[in-house]
Design a protein around this motif. Sequence first.
Motif: not given
Length: 302
Positions: A289-298
């Motif tokens: 979840t943390e990794g997907v959030r970072a990708m979405w924010e990028w």
Amino acid sequence: MRIGIVGANGFIGSALTAAVQKAGHSAVPFTRANPISGGNRYRPVSAGADQNRVAGEDAARAGAGDLDAVVWAATSSTPATIAADPGTGETELKEFEETCAALARGGDTRFILLSSGGTVYGHGHPPHREDDALSPTNDYGKFKVRMEEVCRSIFPDSTILRISNVYGPGQRARGGQGVLGHWMKALRNGGTPVIYGDPTVARDYVYIADCACAIVAATETPSASGQTINIGSGEPTSLEALAGVLAGVTGIDTAPQILEGRPYDNRSTWLATTRARDLLGWSATTPLTEGVRAMWEWRDER
């Protein structure tokens, strides 16, 4: 250490460059458009695998003996492109072999090849271990196996890293790879994510920063020479569960469209990562979840 990175401008190569520098080493980039040896002395060519060959030749001509390690992170082929035209894989494999031979003549340098943990094992029984029989079911997986064989024939002490499905900031929708990149692009454009085939198919997703740290660890670990090592999260996540994570991160709860499966897609695959932990002292640490959030924010910043 001075670490040469062939394909330094790619998704993994860019993250690896940053990780190498963060670890206190010197990253020596070899790219398609910016050859490092002699400015424009080696003219970049027009397309695909041949550009990767030029980057690799520049590494060789710069003098592999000046480098402590070379990481091959360049590739032009994807499951979709090789399925559409198997000749592209043959061309890239030939150019890879020629470049490895040139690098080997340049000096006694450690060689690390980034291979594919998601395709070389085929439909075996996961979690896949490095000593499992290889039984790729598509042309891309067979191409990766042959790439490993070429690597070992020229660099017997090379380190082969079989990497699972990498995701994170910097990944864009490309060919038939990177499901999250395609899904996020669809959502940004007001569209619907697409699942090809069975939504319960589960795969191993590893965050890009974790992956880059594993590669750096491989360059720093003498005992990794001659080893084949899986790099993944060690956890399976189904496509439907991954879609649920994305919906939770984005707040866009759009049911994925289910289409007929593609012939080059693998069934459920994930990797056993005990060897990476024991040899490299490495384990993936970024929650999905943390990794997907970072990708979405990028992507939101673009």
